[in-house]
Design an enzyme around this catalytic site. Structure first.
Site, PDB file in Angstrom:
ATOM      1  N   GLY A 162       0.971  -1.111   0.136  1.00 54.16           N
ATOM      2  CA  GLY A 162      -0.048  -0.079  -0.057  1.00 54.16           C
ATOM      3  C   GLY A 162       0.672   1.137   0.022  1.00 54.16           C
ATOM      4  O   GLY A 162       0.564   2.171   0.662  1.00 54.16           O
ATOM      5  N   ALA A 163       2.070   1.141  -0.744  1.00 50.55           N
ATOM      6  CA  ALA A 163       2.958   2.133  -0.505  1.00 50.55           C
ATOM      7  C   ALA A 163       2.637   3.529  -1.178  1.00 50.55           C
ATOM      8  O   ALA A 163       3.437   4.543  -1.190  1.00 50.55           O
ATOM      9  CB  ALA A 163       4.222   1.685  -1.047  1.00 50.55           C
ATOM     10  N   LYS A 205       2.526   6.697  21.448  1.00 54.06           N
ATOM     11  CA  LYS A 205       2.748   8.113  21.927  1.00 54.06           C
ATOM     12  C   LYS A 205       3.484   8.043  23.284  1.00 54.06           C
ATOM     13  O   LYS A 205       3.320   7.529  24.318  1.00 54.06           O
ATOM     14  CB  LYS A 205       1.382   8.935  22.101  1.00 54.06           C
ATOM     15  CG  LYS A 205       0.908   9.184  20.486  1.00 54.06           C
ATOM     16  CD  LYS A 205      -0.563   9.930  20.664  1.00 54.06           C
ATOM     17  CE  LYS A 205      -1.144   9.937  19.364  1.00 54.06           C
ATOM     18  NZ  LYS A 205      -0.819  11.074  18.331  1.00 54.06           N
ATOM     19  N   HIS A 248      -8.351   3.921  20.560  1.00 56.02           N
ATOM     20  CA  HIS A 248      -7.402   4.803  20.974  1.00 56.02           C
ATOM     21  C   HIS A 248      -7.662   5.194  22.436  1.00 56.02           C
ATOM     22  O   HIS A 248      -6.954   5.047  23.419  1.00 56.02           O
ATOM     23  CB  HIS A 248      -7.057   6.137  20.135  1.00 56.02           C
ATOM     24  CG  HIS A 248      -6.643   5.893  18.759  1.00 56.02           C
ATOM     25  ND1 HIS A 248      -5.795   5.082  18.190  1.00 56.02           N
ATOM     26  CD2 HIS A 248      -6.924   6.631  17.780  1.00 56.02           C
ATOM     27  CE1 HIS A 248      -5.851   4.854  17.029  1.00 56.02           C
ATOM     28  NE2 HIS A 248      -6.538   6.126  16.582  1.00 56.02           N
ATOM     29  N   TYR A 251       0.177  17.939  34.886  1.00 60.97           N
ATOM     30  CA  TYR A 251       0.267  18.985  35.947  1.00 60.97           C
ATOM     31  C   TYR A 251      -0.941  18.586  36.840  1.00 60.97           C
ATOM     32  O   TYR A 251      -1.764  17.971  36.575  1.00 60.97           O
ATOM     33  CB  TYR A 251      -0.057  20.265  35.421  1.00 60.97           C
ATOM     34  CG  TYR A 251      -1.297  20.472  34.334  1.00 60.97           C
ATOM     35  CD1 TYR A 251      -1.273  20.336  33.131  1.00 60.97           C
ATOM     36  CD2 TYR A 251      -2.539  21.030  35.072  1.00 60.97           C
ATOM     37  CE1 TYR A 251      -2.024  20.626  32.206  1.00 60.97           C
ATOM     38  CE2 TYR A 251      -3.471  21.488  34.230  1.00 60.97           C
ATOM     39  CZ  TYR A 251      -3.224  21.100  32.792  1.00 60.97           C
ATOM     40  OH  TYR A 251      -4.397  21.382  32.064  1.00 60.97           O
ATOM     41  N   ASP A 253       3.700  21.489  37.853  1.00 58.26           N
ATOM     42  CA  ASP A 253       3.549  21.754  36.357  1.00 58.26           C
ATOM     43  C   ASP A 253       4.993  20.958  35.801  1.00 58.26           C
ATOM     44  O   ASP A 253       6.021  21.616  35.859  1.00 58.26           O
ATOM     45  CB  ASP A 253       3.284  23.132  35.769  1.00 58.26           C
ATOM     46  CG  ASP A 253       3.361  23.282  34.350  1.00 58.26           C
ATOM     47  OD1 ASP A 253       3.467  21.997  33.615  1.00 58.26           O
ATOM     48  OD2 ASP A 253       2.983  24.198  33.805  1.00 58.26           O
TER      49      ASP A 253
HETATM   50  C1  BG6 Z   1      -6.837   7.676  13.387  1.00 56.95           C
HETATM   51  C2  BG6 Z   1      -8.167   8.041  13.013  1.00 56.95           C
HETATM   52  O1  BG6 Z   1      -6.896   6.539  13.736  1.00 56.95           O
HETATM   53  O2  BG6 Z   1      -6.364   8.699  14.447  1.00 56.95           O
HETATM   54  C3  BG6 Z   1      -8.323   9.625  12.528  1.00 56.95           C
HETATM   55  O3  BG6 Z   1      -8.681   7.143  11.961  1.00 56.95           O
HETATM   56  C4  BG6 Z   1      -7.746  10.540  13.486  1.00 56.95           C
HETATM   57  O4  BG6 Z   1      -9.744   9.879  12.512  1.00 56.95           O
HETATM   58  C5  BG6 Z   1      -6.364  10.067  14.218  1.00 56.95           C
HETATM   59  O5  BG6 Z   1      -7.602  11.806  13.244  1.00 56.95           O
HETATM   60  C6  BG6 Z   1      -5.850  10.834  15.229  1.00 56.95           C
HETATM   61  O6  BG6 Z   1      -4.227  10.727  15.575  1.00 56.95           O
HETATM   62  P1  BG6 Z   1      -3.405  11.654  15.980  1.00 56.95           P
HETATM   63  O7  BG6 Z   1      -2.317  11.046  16.212  1.00 56.95           O
HETATM   64  O8  BG6 Z   1      -3.412  12.864  15.156  1.00 56.95           O
HETATM   65  O9  BG6 Z   1      -4.164  12.150  17.165  1.00 56.95           O
END
Ligand code: BG6
Length: 480
Positions: free
Chosen positions: A12-13, A181, A239, A373, A393
């Site tokens: 999917g490059a 992250k 997430h 903080y 903070d």
């Molecule tokens: C992705 C979503 O998984 O995460 C997107 O499909 C969203 O809709 C993105 O914008 C957010 O990632 P980040 O790293 O920009 O917070």
């Protein structure tokens, strides 16, 4: 450890993900000396183009603000090559294999990291073909897969089943990029490396937890994908739930991938399915000044779509530590700002000497401007006993000004190269997370009369939001 004789194959490059995330991250690793010396990077996609055009295309994905970086990019490009082919044809994957063998110069032990930056529709066929035609004879094979991992529990299991005959769990790396992250990776250290947090981290001291994801832009042409999924599947089931899991899990026995993931699964299993009464959904309309389009104005979105672009919902955890503490998850597109943060609000201090003194809060800002903080009451200096809310903070930019915060994808690709699964989603974890969300998603899909509440592009979300969070105990005693 990193292995020599490794090839990374990006399938999917020429797609969006490869362009925005995968190649910039690979370049970041290259530039900082984190790729194995002889590591080659092979792109694979349907677009027919010659090697030169391909390298030109990758160069456009990468920003080169200085001459030094331009130089490093040239170096990086010398690792890169391209094969075009279909996603469902043996011959195409045989071409890919021949190309890999060329690069491997007849060595006997070769490792291949396949990165599937592909839409779910070709997920099965590509993983089958990779196993059949491109699996290394002796070295190690690894497969990175990207969400969406299905749309509900059943479809996620179907995807799992599709992989099972060919790929072992230890070969699969399911990306949830929030786990890469920096601040999310810091959560385990904050929690378990600090006695004072550990001691108060429970229902006796914490009143409520909010995990908030805000984006200041809408779907902007990506509505075709988004409308099929909606904000709950797009960022909450993965997430935000990941963040919740790490906030709520028990201390793992060690930092090993399986010990961490065992604890994550355990806490997820203690979470009952989300009840629709604990949910509000919204969809953005035009901005108040009319300059930004509403969701339904996006040409890629079907007319009259009821897809939520905003959601706030509450999750409870039925265990000794958390029983009764609401975890409020909020996520929205086209809001007033970009921000992902965790806000832990402690209980009121015992009444008596104080009247309405604000609650303590621990805020962990994931992005932008990473920081941790604590909102704390203190005596206002002077000749009275007046109090003020102050902050302890830790802002990364100030405290760690000379350290670079890596991109999530850099961290995760490096982990996959090393074979470390700690920050990837295990199969049973995926199952447990879908189980929490699936009844709600089915309920919303089946009850089309539930219309999302409108909120203007650029606002804080639907007007009822503050009443919603307040009804679960959040006190706005010091609006931040
Ligand atoms: C992705 C979503 O998984 O995460 C997107 O499909 C969203 O809709 C993105 O914008 C957010 O990632 P980040 O790293 O920009 O917070």
């Amino acid at each position: 450890e990193l292995r020599e004789n490794t090839t990374v194959i990006v399938l999917g490059a020429s797609g969006d993900l490869a362009k925005k995330k995968t190649f910039p991250a690979l370049f970041g690793l290259h530039r900082n000396g984190f790729l194995p010396k002889d590591c080659r990077i092979v792109g694979y996609a349907r677009t027919v183009m010659n090697g030169e055009d391909y390298l030109k295309r990758i160069s456009q994905y990468i920003k080169t603000p200085t001459d030094e970086i331009k130089e490093q990019l040239n170096d990086f490009l010398s690792r890169c090559s391209y094969v075009s082919g279909q996603y469902d044809k043996d011959e195409s994957f045989q071409d890919l294999r021949a190309h890999l063998e060329d690069l491997e110069h007849g060595r006997s032990n070769n490792h291949r990291l396949f990165y599937m930056a592909l839409p779910p529709s070709v997920f099965k066929t590509v993983s089958d073909h990779l196993k059949k035609n491109c699996y290394p004879e002796r070295g190690i094979a690894r497969l990175i897969v990207e969400k969406p991992f299905g749309k509900d529990l059943q479809s996620s299991r179907d995807l799992q089943k599709a992989l099972e005959p060919n790929w072992k769990e230890e070969e699969i790396f399911r990306i949830d990029h929030y786990l890469g992250k920096e601040m999310v990776k810091n959560l385990l250290i904050l929690r378990f490396g600090n006695e004072f947090f550990g001691a108060t981290w429970n229902r006796n001291h914490i009143d409520n937890v909010q995990i908030t994801f805000k984006e200041p832009f809408g779907t902007e042409g990506r509505g075709g994908y988004f409308d099929d999924f909606g904000i709950i599947r797009d960022v909450m089931q993965n997430h935000l739930l990941q963040v919740l899991t790490i906030i709520a899990m028990e201390r793992p026995i060690s930092f090993s991938a399986e010990d961490i993931r065992d604890e994550k699964v355990r806490v997820l299993r203690g979470i009952p399915a989300i009840e629709p009464k604990n949910v509000i959904i919204g969809q953005y309309s035009k901005s108040l000044d009319g300059s930004k389009p509403g969701y339904l104005d996006d040409d890629t979105v079907p007319p009259n779509s009821r897809c939520p672009t905003f959601c706030a919902l509450v999750v409870y955890i039925k265990n000794e530590r958390w029983d009764g503490v609401p975890f409020i998850l909020k996520a929205g597109k086209a809001l007033n700002e970009q921000k992902t943060e965790i806000r832990i609000q402690f209980k009121d201090v015992t009444s008596g000497i104080f009247k309405d003194i604000p609650r303590n809060e621990l805020v962990i800002r994931v992005q932008p401007n990473e920081s941790v903080y604590i909102k704390m009451n203190s005596k206002l200096p002077g000749l009275s006993m007046q109090t003020a809310v102050t902050e302890l903070d830790l802002t990364y930019r100030r405290r760690f000004s000379d350290l670079k915060i890596p991109e999530a994808y850099e961290a995760l690709i490096l982990d996959a190269l090393k074979g470390d699964h700690s920050n990837f989603v295990r199969d049973d974890e995926l199952d447990a997370s879908w189980r929490i969300f699936t009844p709600l998603l089915h309920y919303l899909d089946a009850n089309k009369e539930i219309v999302p509440m409108e909120y203007p592009y650029g606002s804080r979300g639907p007007a009822v939001l503050d009443d919603f969070t307040a009804s679960y105990g959040y006190k706005f005693n010091d609006p931040a």
